[in-house]
Every structure is written in C-alpha cells, then in structure tokens.
Design a protein around this motif. Structure first.
Motif, PDB file in Angstrom:
ATOM      1  N   THR A 114      17.350  54.828  61.959  1.00 40.24           N
ATOM      2  CA  THR A 114      16.419  55.057  61.105  1.00 40.24           C
ATOM      3  C   THR A 114      15.507  53.806  61.268  1.00 40.24           C
ATOM      4  O   THR A 114      14.119  53.750  60.941  1.00 40.24           O
ATOM      5  CB  THR A 114      16.582  55.089  59.655  1.00 40.24           C
ATOM      6  OG1 THR A 114      17.507  54.332  59.068  1.00 40.24           O
ATOM      7  CG2 THR A 114      17.221  56.566  59.360  1.00 40.24           C
ATOM      8  N   GLU A 115      16.065  52.433  61.345  1.00 33.81           N
ATOM      9  CA  GLU A 115      15.489  51.267  61.562  1.00 33.81           C
ATOM     10  C   GLU A 115      14.323  51.357  62.637  1.00 33.81           C
ATOM     11  O   GLU A 115      13.314  51.050  62.672  1.00 33.81           O
ATOM     12  CB  GLU A 115      16.292  50.276  61.243  1.00 33.81           C
ATOM     13  CG  GLU A 115      15.907  48.807  61.224  1.00 33.81           C
ATOM     14  CD  GLU A 115      15.559  48.384  59.619  1.00 33.81           C
ATOM     15  OE1 GLU A 115      14.967  47.641  59.471  1.00 33.81           O
ATOM     16  OE2 GLU A 115      16.346  49.328  58.990  1.00 33.81           O
ATOM     17  N   VAL A 116      15.055  51.694  63.691  1.00 33.11           N
ATOM     18  CA  VAL A 116      14.287  51.957  64.935  1.00 33.11           C
ATOM     19  C   VAL A 116      13.135  52.970  64.801  1.00 33.11           C
ATOM     20  O   VAL A 116      11.999  52.669  65.330  1.00 33.11           O
ATOM     21  CB  VAL A 116      15.347  52.703  65.941  1.00 33.11           C
ATOM     22  CG1 VAL A 116      14.391  53.045  67.312  1.00 33.11           C
ATOM     23  CG2 VAL A 116      16.320  51.299  66.612  1.00 33.11           C
ATOM     24  N   ALA A 117      13.288  54.105  64.186  1.00 33.59           N
ATOM     25  CA  ALA A 117      12.145  55.098  63.934  1.00 33.59           C
ATOM     26  C   ALA A 117      10.966  54.461  63.129  1.00 33.59           C
ATOM     27  O   ALA A 117      10.041  54.656  63.592  1.00 33.59           O
ATOM     28  CB  ALA A 117      12.960  56.130  63.063  1.00 33.59           C
ATOM     29  N   ILE A 118      11.438  53.668  62.052  1.00 33.55           N
ATOM     30  CA  ILE A 118      10.488  52.994  61.241  1.00 33.55           C
ATOM     31  C   ILE A 118       9.708  52.055  62.015  1.00 33.55           C
ATOM     32  O   ILE A 118       8.216  52.059  62.050  1.00 33.55           O
ATOM     33  CB  ILE A 118      10.859  52.476  59.916  1.00 33.55           C
ATOM     34  CG1 ILE A 118      11.452  53.402  58.892  1.00 33.55           C
ATOM     35  CG2 ILE A 118       9.927  51.546  59.241  1.00 33.55           C
ATOM     36  CD1 ILE A 118      12.161  53.179  57.961  1.00 33.55           C
ATOM     37  N   LYS A 119      10.295  51.167  62.855  1.00 36.40           N
ATOM     38  CA  LYS A 119       9.550  50.025  63.603  1.00 36.40           C
ATOM     39  C   LYS A 119       8.709  51.077  64.732  1.00 36.40           C
ATOM     40  O   LYS A 119       7.632  50.472  64.848  1.00 36.40           O
ATOM     41  CB  LYS A 119      10.695  49.333  64.237  1.00 36.40           C
ATOM     42  CG  LYS A 119      11.255  48.209  63.344  1.00 36.40           C
ATOM     43  CD  LYS A 119      12.297  47.481  63.940  1.00 36.40           C
ATOM     44  CE  LYS A 119      11.634  46.389  64.794  1.00 36.40           C
ATOM     45  NZ  LYS A 119      12.836  45.551  65.510  1.00 36.40           N
ATOM     46  N   MET A 120       9.375  51.878  65.256  1.00 32.59           N
ATOM     47  CA  MET A 120       8.623  52.770  66.199  1.00 32.59           C
ATOM     48  C   MET A 120       7.536  53.307  65.852  1.00 32.59           C
ATOM     49  O   MET A 120       6.203  53.247  66.530  1.00 32.59           O
ATOM     50  CB  MET A 120       9.557  53.843  66.662  1.00 32.59           C
ATOM     51  CG  MET A 120       9.312  54.448  68.162  1.00 32.59           C
ATOM     52  SD  MET A 120      10.258  55.942  68.634  1.00 32.59           S
ATOM     53  CE  MET A 120      11.891  54.650  69.092  1.00 32.59           C
ATOM     54  N   ALA A 121       7.363  53.857  64.704  1.00 32.92           N
ATOM     55  CA  ALA A 121       6.185  54.553  63.921  1.00 32.92           C
ATOM     56  C   ALA A 121       5.148  53.524  63.632  1.00 32.92           C
ATOM     57  O   ALA A 121       3.882  53.767  64.078  1.00 32.92           O
ATOM     58  CB  ALA A 121       6.637  55.334  62.833  1.00 32.92           C
ATOM     59  N   ILE A 122       5.471  52.440  63.127  1.00 31.76           N
ATOM     60  CA  ILE A 122       4.583  51.304  62.842  1.00 31.76           C
ATOM     61  C   ILE A 122       3.887  50.774  64.003  1.00 31.76           C
ATOM     62  O   ILE A 122       2.776  50.618  64.320  1.00 31.76           O
ATOM     63  CB  ILE A 122       5.092  50.052  61.769  1.00 31.76           C
ATOM     64  CG1 ILE A 122       5.507  51.033  60.359  1.00 31.76           C
ATOM     65  CG2 ILE A 122       4.328  48.996  61.669  1.00 31.76           C
ATOM     66  CD1 ILE A 122       6.138  50.107  59.330  1.00 31.76           C
ATOM     67  N   GLN A 123       4.725  50.562  65.182  1.00 27.42           N
ATOM     68  CA  GLN A 123       4.196  49.817  66.289  1.00 27.42           C
ATOM     69  C   GLN A 123       3.275  50.546  66.930  1.00 27.42           C
ATOM     70  O   GLN A 123       2.573  50.235  67.868  1.00 27.42           O
ATOM     71  CB  GLN A 123       5.276  49.034  67.088  1.00 27.42           C
ATOM     72  CG  GLN A 123       4.726  48.324  68.245  1.00 27.42           C
ATOM     73  CD  GLN A 123       5.853  47.564  69.042  1.00 27.42           C
ATOM     74  OE1 GLN A 123       6.789  47.549  68.627  1.00 27.42           O
ATOM     75  NE2 GLN A 123       5.592  47.189  70.288  1.00 27.42           N
ATOM     76  N   TYR A 124       3.563  52.085  66.999  1.00 27.77           N
ATOM     77  CA  TYR A 124       2.996  53.286  67.618  1.00 27.77           C
ATOM     78  C   TYR A 124       1.373  52.687  67.164  1.00 27.77           C
ATOM     79  O   TYR A 124       0.533  52.821  68.158  1.00 27.77           O
ATOM     80  CB  TYR A 124       3.230  54.462  67.238  1.00 27.77           C
ATOM     81  CG  TYR A 124       2.414  55.608  67.622  1.00 27.77           C
ATOM     82  CD1 TYR A 124       2.288  56.051  68.988  1.00 27.77           C
ATOM     83  CD2 TYR A 124       1.854  55.996  66.729  1.00 27.77           C
ATOM     84  CE1 TYR A 124       1.486  57.130  69.180  1.00 27.77           C
ATOM     85  CE2 TYR A 124       0.750  57.149  66.917  1.00 27.77           C
ATOM     86  CZ  TYR A 124       0.720  57.632  68.421  1.00 27.77           C
ATOM     87  OH  TYR A 124      -0.293  58.508  68.661  1.00 27.77           O
ATOM     88  N   TRP A 125       1.076  52.763  66.057  1.00 26.45           N
ATOM     89  CA  TRP A 125      -0.328  52.496  65.495  1.00 26.45           C
ATOM     90  C   TRP A 125      -0.957  51.122  65.958  1.00 26.45           C
ATOM     91  O   TRP A 125      -1.802  51.085  66.267  1.00 26.45           O
ATOM     92  CB  TRP A 125      -0.326  52.526  63.867  1.00 26.45           C
ATOM     93  CG  TRP A 125      -0.120  54.159  63.366  1.00 26.45           C
ATOM     94  CD1 TRP A 125       1.334  54.652  62.863  1.00 26.45           C
ATOM     95  CD2 TRP A 125      -0.665  55.268  63.818  1.00 26.45           C
ATOM     96  NE1 TRP A 125       1.133  55.980  62.690  1.00 26.45           N
ATOM     97  CE2 TRP A 125      -0.103  56.319  63.417  1.00 26.45           C
ATOM     98  CE3 TRP A 125      -1.859  55.648  64.645  1.00 26.45           C
ATOM     99  CZ2 TRP A 125      -0.352  57.777  63.327  1.00 26.45           C
ATOM    100  CZ3 TRP A 125      -2.552  56.963  64.637  1.00 26.45           C
ATOM    101  CH2 TRP A 125      -1.627  58.084  64.154  1.00 26.45           C
ATOM    102  N   TRP A 126       0.087  50.130  66.034  1.00 23.58           N
ATOM    103  CA  TRP A 126      -0.259  48.839  66.395  1.00 23.58           C
ATOM    104  C   TRP A 126      -0.664  48.681  67.517  1.00 23.58           C
ATOM    105  O   TRP A 126      -1.700  48.300  68.188  1.00 23.58           O
ATOM    106  CB  TRP A 126       0.800  47.713  65.928  1.00 23.58           C
ATOM    107  CG  TRP A 126       0.442  46.527  66.073  1.00 23.58           C
ATOM    108  CD1 TRP A 126      -0.261  45.786  65.248  1.00 23.58           C
ATOM    109  CD2 TRP A 126       0.595  45.594  67.408  1.00 23.58           C
ATOM    110  NE1 TRP A 126      -0.521  44.314  65.641  1.00 23.58           N
ATOM    111  CE2 TRP A 126       0.071  44.222  66.756  1.00 23.58           C
ATOM    112  CE3 TRP A 126       1.337  45.812  68.402  1.00 23.58           C
ATOM    113  CZ2 TRP A 126       0.141  43.199  67.900  1.00 23.58           C
ATOM    114  CZ3 TRP A 126       1.280  45.061  69.533  1.00 23.58           C
ATOM    115  CH2 TRP A 126       0.596  43.742  69.155  1.00 23.58           C
ATOM    116  N   ASN A 127       0.004  49.353  68.633  1.00 25.32           N
ATOM    117  CA  ASN A 127      -0.142  49.457  69.736  1.00 25.32           C
ATOM    118  C   ASN A 127      -1.737  50.146  70.145  1.00 25.32           C
ATOM    119  O   ASN A 127      -2.310  49.932  71.242  1.00 25.32           O
ATOM    120  CB  ASN A 127       0.690  49.969  70.749  1.00 25.32           C
ATOM    121  CG  ASN A 127       2.124  49.320  71.020  1.00 25.32           C
ATOM    122  OD1 ASN A 127       2.263  47.951  70.388  1.00 25.32           O
ATOM    123  ND2 ASN A 127       3.121  49.842  71.728  1.00 25.32           N
TER     124      ASN A 127
END
Length: 422
Positions: A114-127
């Motif tokens: 879940t930690e990976v998922a949250i980071k993945m989602a936030i960085q998706y928008w940042w990228n």
C-alpha cells in the motif's frame, strides 16, 4: 526451559501487551488446517494465521516447489537483473487481475504494497506536472503500519503516538447498508471543496478487515469509483486481505463493473508460506514514469524485491488456487457461511451477522460500545483456544476466515463452538 519460557526472555510480539498477556503458545508443526504445540495439543487455525494461509499448513506441493527453487537460485538483486519466477508470476497475476492492469511492482508485505501504491499515485501526478497530494480513504480503514499506510488508515489507538507525523487524509464514512447516499454525497462534497488536489482514493473492496470485518456492497463502490474517475482521482484497491479467493472470486474487484487503477496484494499471495507483496497498475500510470529525465524514476525498492523463492511460493499457490477442487472449496465454504447466517438471524444477542465469500463475521450484543479493546475479546479468544480453535476476535466481533482445505466436519466444529459460547 520450554519454548514459551525462552520466548518471554527475548521476543517482542506484535499487537501484544506483554504485561497483560500470558505465555505464547509454542507451535512446532502444522498440517492442513491444524497446528500442534510443544505439548501435543492441536489447534484448528480458523483465521488462516492472520489471513495468509490459503491451502493449509505444510502443503507438500508448496514445500516441493519452494525447495526446488532454493536449490536453483535463492536471491538476486532486482535492479538491472531479472529471473524466471518473477516474470512468470507477473504474467500469471495479470492474467487473472482486472484487464486494465499492466505492470507488477514487487515488495515485501501488505504495508509496503500500500505504501508503494500511495507513492505511485502521488508521483504519477507529479511526473505529469500536476500537484495532487491528497488521499481519500474510508473511516475504520486499515492499510498497514508504515507511515503512509498509517496515514490512510483510521486514526485511533494504533496511530495516536504518531498523529502529528501523519499526513492529512480525507476520511469518508463507510457506505454501510442504508447509508450509501450519505457516503456518496460526502465524497462529492470533499471533491468539490478540494480544488482538484486529490490524487487517489484508497479502499478495501467489500470488506474492511481490521476495522471489524465491516462489509458493504459492490454497487455503491462502483458508484464511488465512477465519481472518482470523472474527477481524475486514481482508485487504489487494497486487496491485501480480500485477494486470492477470500470474497468468493479471485479478487474482490471481480465483483465490480469498474476497474481500479492500482491494486495492492500480499497475505495469501504465497499461500501463507512467506512474506511477499505486489502492487499492480495500469499502462497509463507506468507510462508516466518513462522519461529521459531520471528524476521521474520511481525511487522505491527493497533488498528482497522479487525474491525468487517467494515468487516460486506464489506460483505454487497460484497453481493450487486455480484448480477446480480449490474453487469448489471456496464456494462450499461461502455457502456454509450463508447457511450459518440464515439459521442464526434474529438471535437476541447476535447482531449484524454477515458473510462475503469465505469470510463470516458477527457482533455480540453487549452494553459496552464495540472497540478493539472490548473486554469480551480476551474471554472469546481464551474460550476458543480451550476448544482447540484459533479465532482472534476484533473486540466483540467474531469472525471466521479458514484455509480453503477445511472440510465440512471441521467447519461445523467451529460453528458449534461459536454457538456454544453464545
């Protein structure tokens, strides 16, 4: 000295207040649904050893496949290298996950998934050059014990010591039966007031585990996911507990018409043999991390990422899961739970009898308000242990989540013990 005595001198156990707890039971062997302690007592593992065991303890096929892998390759760094078990497992997972899932990122356990998922989602928008950092989650949720996972989980005794360190999360009510419209309206209100800053909605589909085995319907979850999609909010399905047949389908998302963008997996993924986690995502999310700019890399990893032995264990569990016998067992258990609920409806001290797939839960009516620290919990646990059954109540909530190899006689024994206590 006995094992339990030696343990008390050197071990710190999870979710245990050592000053109030007795000596732990020393387990020396497992077979099928049963565990055996160092004095020869037998215990029926009715909660699948914290929801991880799918096919029974010491399954010979699982043992064989793990042993074979240990004789071939025990581990290799997964940055710049790969191996057959990791590739094959990803291929096979994607073959039974919702069709929009395209990539698999491996980790160590449910919290990291879940930690990976949250980071993945936030960085998706940042990228993509968009600032969206807020997360929506359900009240009563539990997503793990690392800091991002704790932030997305319900605030309470588990998180009080760290409250000032957790990031803000928007918690909305669980859409329990009769309260669906309230949840929908609050979600819409929060989105409207957010100013397009919500990155993702993380949820346990259909069943909230540690929150009390709370259950809700697929139809309302589909509505919530549709609202999120319309507002460019990623959907993260935490299938750590519900995955691999627990809800009657391979994944709880299989009950939905809409598909999540990211899915978190762990617990049953290796059939209960060892720690392992995986986070899957769509091709669109993966594409946002592809760039000539190295700063857009997903900087996350674990020393034991894609451990070949764990991958092989997951492949062996997959082999057993998709067999007709296992699928029939899942439906048999689900049907037995429904029968139990039907015959106990209207009981004067039982309330909210409920089942989803192989998960059965009920609340015992008491004067005290239900909570994780409810005084009845210890009495319940001790009673079932004395009956040779491992159940780990959540306050005054009893639940049953057995390995799929449990037979009808063993199921009846657990049901009878529940009814006998009541």
């Amino acid at each position: 000295m006995r094992l339990s005595e030696r343990d008390q001198q050197v071990i710190w156990h999870p979710y245990t207040q050592a000053q109030l707890s007795g000596a732990p039971i020393a387990i020396v062997r497992g077979e099928g649904v049963n565990l055996f302690d160092d004095t020869g007592n037998k215990y029926l593992d009715a909660v699948s050893s914290w929801w991880v065991n799918l096919h029974g303890h010491s399954h010979p096929y699982m043992s064989q496949k793990i042993s074979e892998q240990l004789h071939t390759l025990e581990h290799v760094i997964f940055a710049g290298f790969t191996h057959q078990p990791a590739i094959e497992l990803a291929e096979r997972l994607l073959s039974i996950l919702p069709s929009n899932q395209n990539r698999v990122f491996y980790s160590d356990n449910g919290s990291t998934a879940t930690e990976v998922a949250i980071k993945m989602a936030i960085q998706y928008w940042w990228n993509k050059g968009i600032t969206k950092t807020k997360i929506i989650a359900f009240e009563h949720a539990y997503h793990g014990d690392t800091f991002g996972a704790m932030s997305a989980s319900a605030r309470g005794s588990f998180t009080d010591a760290f409250s000032e360190l957790l990031f803000e999360v928007i918690h909305i009510p669980l859409p329990l039966k009769g309260h669906e419209n309230l949840t929908i309206s609050i979600l819409q209100k929060e989105i409207s007031e957010s100013g397009n800053t919500i990155a993702a909605f993380i949820f346990e589909p259909l069943v909230l585990g540690a929150g009390g085995m709370l259950m809700y319907e697929a139809e309302v979850l589909d509505q919530l996911l549709e609202i999120c999609s319309e507002n460019s909010i990623l959907a993260i399905a935490d299938e750590v507990m519900t995955g691999f047949g627990r809800t009657g389908k391979n994944f709880a998302c299989g009950h939905l018409t809409r598909k999540p963008d990211i899915i978190c997996l762990s617990k049953g993924i290796t059939g209960g043999t060892m720690a392992f986690g995986a986070t899957t995502c769509t091709a669109e999310i993966y594409a946002a991390f592809l760039s000539d700019d190295r700063s857009k890399t997903f900087f996350h990893g674990h020393s034991y990422t894609a451990n070949p032995v764990a991958c092989s264990a997951a492949l062996a569990s997959f082999d057993l899961l998709i067999k007709e016998e296992c699928q029939q067992n899942i439906q048999r258990i689900a049907s037995s739970h429904v029968d139990f609920v039907t015959r106990n409806q209207g009981h004067k001290i039982l309330k909210n009898l409920r089942s989803t797939g192989t998960i059965l839960a009920m609340d015992i009516e008491t004067v005290e308000q239900n909570s994780y620290f409810h005084s009845l919990s210890t009495r319940l646990y001790t009673y079932f242990i004395d009956q040779g059954i491992i159940l780990r109540p959540l306050g005054n909530t009893i639940y049953l989540m057995p390995p799929y190899c449990i037979n009808d006689q063993e199921l009846s024994r657990v049901y009878a013990a529940m009814e006998s206590f009541i």
